[in-house]
Design a protein around this motif. Structure first.
Motif, PDB file in Angstrom:
ATOM      1  N   LEU A 214       0.802  -1.224   0.000  1.00 51.12           N
ATOM      2  CA  LEU A 214       0.000   0.000   0.000  1.00 51.12           C
ATOM      3  C   LEU A 214       0.834   1.273   0.000  1.00 51.12           C
ATOM      4  N   PHE A 254       4.662   9.731   3.369  1.00 52.80           N
ATOM      5  CA  PHE A 254       3.541   8.786   3.372  1.00 52.80           C
ATOM      6  C   PHE A 254       4.071   7.374   3.158  1.00 52.80           C
TER       7      PHE A 254
ATOM      8  N   MET B  85     -12.063 -11.664  -1.131  1.00 51.23           N
ATOM      9  CA  MET B  85     -10.823 -11.221  -0.499  1.00 51.23           C
ATOM     10  C   MET B  85     -10.078 -10.244  -1.408  1.00 51.23           C
ATOM     11  N   TYR B  89      -9.181  -6.242  -0.705  1.00 49.56           N
ATOM     12  CA  TYR B  89      -7.864  -5.631  -0.846  1.00 49.56           C
ATOM     13  C   TYR B  89      -7.893  -4.473  -1.830  1.00 49.56           C
ATOM     14  N   GLY B  92      -9.403  -1.668  -0.150  1.00 45.23           N
ATOM     15  CA  GLY B  92      -8.460  -1.155   0.844  1.00 45.23           C
ATOM     16  C   GLY B  92      -7.500  -0.149   0.237  1.00 45.23           C
ATOM     17  N   ALA B  93      -7.036  -0.447  -0.968  1.00 49.31           N
ATOM     18  CA  ALA B  93      -6.096   0.465  -1.616  1.00 49.31           C
ATOM     19  C   ALA B  93      -6.714   1.851  -1.749  1.00 49.31           C
ATOM     20  N   TRP B  96      -6.805   3.715   1.473  1.00 47.29           N
ATOM     21  CA  TRP B  96      -5.490   4.302   1.749  1.00 47.29           C
ATOM     22  C   TRP B  96      -5.269   5.568   0.923  1.00 47.29           C
ATOM     23  N   ILE B  99      -6.960   8.290   2.664  1.00 49.42           N
ATOM     24  CA  ILE B  99      -6.158   8.760   3.800  1.00 49.42           C
ATOM     25  C   ILE B  99      -5.098   9.739   3.303  1.00 49.42           C
ATOM     26  N   LEU B 100      -4.398   9.344   2.246  1.00 49.94           N
ATOM     27  CA  LEU B 100      -3.342  10.209   1.705  1.00 49.94           C
ATOM     28  C   LEU B 100      -3.901  11.574   1.324  1.00 49.94           C
ATOM     29  N   ILE B 103      -5.575  13.680   4.580  1.00 48.09           N
ATOM     30  CA  ILE B 103      -4.650  14.240   5.554  1.00 48.09           C
ATOM     31  C   ILE B 103      -3.752  15.288   4.894  1.00 48.09           C
ATOM     32  N   THR B 104      -3.321  15.023   3.666  1.00 51.17           N
ATOM     33  CA  THR B 104      -2.493  16.028   2.986  1.00 51.17           C
ATOM     34  C   THR B 104      -3.275  17.320   2.790  1.00 51.17           C
ATOM     35  N   GLY B 106      -5.659  18.292   4.562  1.00 55.27           N
ATOM     36  CA  GLY B 106      -5.814  18.890   5.889  1.00 55.27           C
ATOM     37  C   GLY B 106      -4.725  19.909   6.161  1.00 55.27           C
TER      38      GLY B 106
END
Ligand code: HEM
Ligand SMILES: [Cu+2]
Lengths: 552, 121
Positions: A214, A254, B85, B89, B92-93, B96, B99-100, B103-104, B106
């Protein structure tokens, strides 16, 4: 199995007649154990190179003047050290060597899920390394291992593109290893090997693999964009072209904060195995250790801004990152407490791997706690970009990852080679490394706190004594790394035959012969008990059987 | 006999049916080409015809890009017909990625908080 001779057939032996056949049988192998050996040799080669660069840095720092090399050469020396150690040693070290060798064995599988991808990953590693080496030979890079923009993208006149290409390619090797582990752990566990019967080394590598797949692509993109901007002037990081230099730091960290967990999580997995085996006890708090690995993998993605407190990142973001950074320390602490609780009332034997494990705990505590210092914005403003930071990360990376790597190599050496190393020399080397390490890096905490900046080779004379101490310690440390090369090398011919399970350890890897046959197990093992299934009285029995003078 | 058994097993095992027809591939490819033309057209319109406010231009460009990504991930990367499954995944990517981005951003949004220079009063 007899313990008088090595097994008739094993993954190391083959019946190739000519040298070229033999070479082919290694370079085109898809056996995870052989690939692990390829990785072992190449990674240790890079470790040696990184060590040479470190020697240059340490020797220059003996005197306050910049008398050995110019500032420019010094920049290239520490960059070479950082790039090689991080990308070509620490990141692949434990997963690619010990993980490759052990994951299928511990799962009771014949190989990894994608053996050819595994071989490809080694070739990508070698090609990436080649790029980095070529860049180094033709003048090197002067950006530091962090490749910060706008220096790397606009101003630097060194081999940035070449080095970045090397790191980029190596990133794919790391992704492939992670992918292989995840699929293998999901799909190829032996019958009866449920998730909560897995060795903690497997949990740790699973968590590591998540980070690898990831986070690594983000590093790839960040670096690729530097190249794109350098070569074609596309405005990504350069404000004059409408870019933002700080964007690079966001993207870089990151990846690179989680990357420090790529280095430490597998190390923690090794330590769990060692502590349990050499205490003759079930590990304390199995589930907590397992889930703390996952928690570290996830939380590790949320704290990258603690590398950017003074970067003109917003004050608000700094506070948020500072707060979340405190949370990461919790799962790390959980592990340390659980290992300590495992030692309690265990029958501890101070064999070489255990010395490394105990060293790890102490050094990791110092490294982790100073990380907390740095995570506090007010303290970090004072010590950022000083030797305090340098000392912090060497305590976790050398004191943590390298100690675990060496401990793991010693522990599984009999499994890999079928022979024992010399225990006396093993303990001596472990002690030399522990002493040399602390002597090298503890003075750096003081230096940094007093204001010695990192990445400068000229410094005020009053710092000299601490720098000289550090260089002296580094020389001791270097000896500590060379001694194992010698006695491990000798053990390949002269070492006592190890037998299947010289440590009396649990775990499927000890149920097959040493070295294991090509497909690991003659018969697929069936698992009926939890990991570390030492009976409750094992430690007492072990202690009662202890003879004075016996190391075990 | 054993072979037959393995074969039957493989059929049962595929969690979903495991095939995307050639026709679908071509249709997805055509859709991607259309989206590419749209991307270029949007840029051309913004440059030559209309004043589009920045936020709107970005929204349009991002929407087209997301549509392309979804098509590629679902069809060319086979996520649509993969096991649960694998889908987890793949999702999930994207978590993520969020998130990147979040937060950036932010950090960028909070630049200049608090407004006064120097230490807080
Ligand atoms: C226990 C939790 C940890 C915390 C709270 C923590 C915190 C920090 C902070 C705040 C910094 C930035 C200091 C600055 O640049 O001013 C830092 C730097 C660093 N840490 Fe940690 N750390 C932790 C664990 C680790 C581990 C386990 C590793 C590696 C195995 C690691 C490797 C590094 C590295 C390489 C840097 C310096 C990067 C650079 O600027 O070149 N840290 N750490
Ligand atoms: Cu960090």
């Amino acid at each position: 199995m007899s313990t008088l001779s090595l097994p008739q057939s094993s993954y190391i032996r083959d019946n190739s007649r000519t040298f070229t056949d033999w070479l082919k049988s290694w370079l085109l192998t898809v056996d995870h154990k052989r690939i692990a050996i390829l990785y072992l040799l190449s990674i240790n080669f890079f470790f040696l190179l990184g060590g040479l660069a470190a020697t240059l840095v340490r020797v220059e720092l003996i005197t306050p003047q910049g008398d050995l090399m110019s500032s420019d050469v010094y920049n290239r020396a520490f960059t070479l050290h950082g790039v090689i150690m991080v990308f070509f040693f620490l990141i692949p070290s434990i997963p690619a060597v010990l993980g490759n060798f052990l994951v299928p064995l511990m799962l009771g599988a014949r190989d990894l899920a994608f053996p050819r991808l595994n071989l490809l990953s080694w070739y990508l590693y070698m090609i990436g390394g080649l790029f980095a080496l070529i860049a180094a030979v033709f003048g090197g890079v002067d950006t530091g291992w962090t490749f910060y923009t706008p220096f790397s993208s606009t101003y630097s006149n060194s081999n940035v593109v070449m080095t970045i290409t090397g790191a980029f390619i190596m990133g794919f090797s790391s992704i492939l290893t992670g992918l292989n582990f995840i699929v293998t752990i999901h799909k190829m566990r032996a019958p009866g090997l449920t998730w909560f019967r897995l060795p903690l080394f497997i949990w740790a590598n699973y968590a590591t693999s998540i980070i690898q797949i990831l986070a690594t692509p983000v590093l790839g993109i960040a670096l690729l964009l530097v190249v794109v901007e350098r070569l074609w002037g596309v405005g990504i990081y350069d404000p004059a072209l409408g870019g933002d230099p700080l964007l690079f730091q966001h993207l870089f960290w990151f990846y690179s904060h989680p990357a420090v967990y790529i280095m430490i999580l597998p190390a923690m997995g090794v330590i769990s195995e060692l502590i349990s085996t050499f205490s003759r006890k079930r590990i304390f708090g199995y589930e907590f250790i397992a889930f703390s690995s996952i928690a570290i993998a996830i939380l590790g993605f949320l704290v990258w801004g603690h590398h950017m407190f003074v970067s003109s990142q917003s004050v608000y973001a700094g506070l948020v990152f500072s707060f979340i950074t405190m949370l990461v320390a919790i799962p790390s602490a959980i592990k340390v407490f659980n290992w300590t609780a495992t030692l309690y009332k265990g029958s501890i034997s101070y064999r070489t791997p255990m010395l490394y494990a105990l060293g790890f705990i102490g050094l990791f505590v110092i490294g982790g706690l100073t990380g907390i210092f740095l995570g506090v914005t007010a303290v970090d403003l004072h010590v950022t970009d000083t030797y305090f930071v340098v000392a912090h990360f060497h305590y976790v990376m050398v004191g943590g990852t390298i100690m675990a790597y060496l401990g793991g190599i010693h522990f599984w050496w009999p499994k890999m080679t079928g022979r024992m190393y010399n225990e006396t020399w093993g303990s001596i080397a472990a002690l030399i490394i522990f002493v040399g390490f602390n002597m090298t890096f503890f003075p750096q905490f003081i230096l940094g706190y007093l204001g010695m900046p990192r990445r400068y080779h000229v410094y005020p004379p009053e710092f000299q004594i601490l720098h000289v101490m550090s260089t002296a310690g580094a020389s001791i440390l270097a000896i500590g790394f060379i001694v194992p090369l010698i006695y491990l090398g000798i053990s390949l011919r002269k070492g006592a035959i190890a037998g299947d399970n010289p440590w009396g350890a649990t775990g499927l890897e000890w149920k097959t012969s040493s070295p294991p046959p090509t497909f690991n197990f003659d018969k697929t093992p069936i698992v009926t008990e939890e990991a570390y299934a030492y009976p409750p009285e094992a430690a007492e029995r072990d202690a009662a059987a202890w003879r004075p003078g016996s190391p075990l | 006999m054993a072979e037959q058994h393995a074969h039957a097993h493989a059929h049962h095992h595929g969690e979903k049916h495991t095939h995307i027809s050639r026709g679908t591939y071509y249709r997805v490819f055509a859709a991607l080409m259309v989206l590419m033309v749209l991307t270029v057209a949007a840029w051309w319109v913004e440059k030559n015809l209309l004043e589009i406010p920045g936020w709107l231009a970005v929204t349009i460009a991002m929407s087209i890009a997301i549509a392309k990504t979804v098509l590629i991930v679902l069809y060319f990367m086979h996520v649509k017909i993969s096991s649960r499954m694998t889908q987890v995944y793949a999702a999930g990517a994207f978590v993520w990625l969020i998130i990147l981005f979040v937060i950036t951003m932010g950090d960028y949004v909070a630049r200049g908080w608090p407004p006064q220079a120097g230490p807080l009063p």
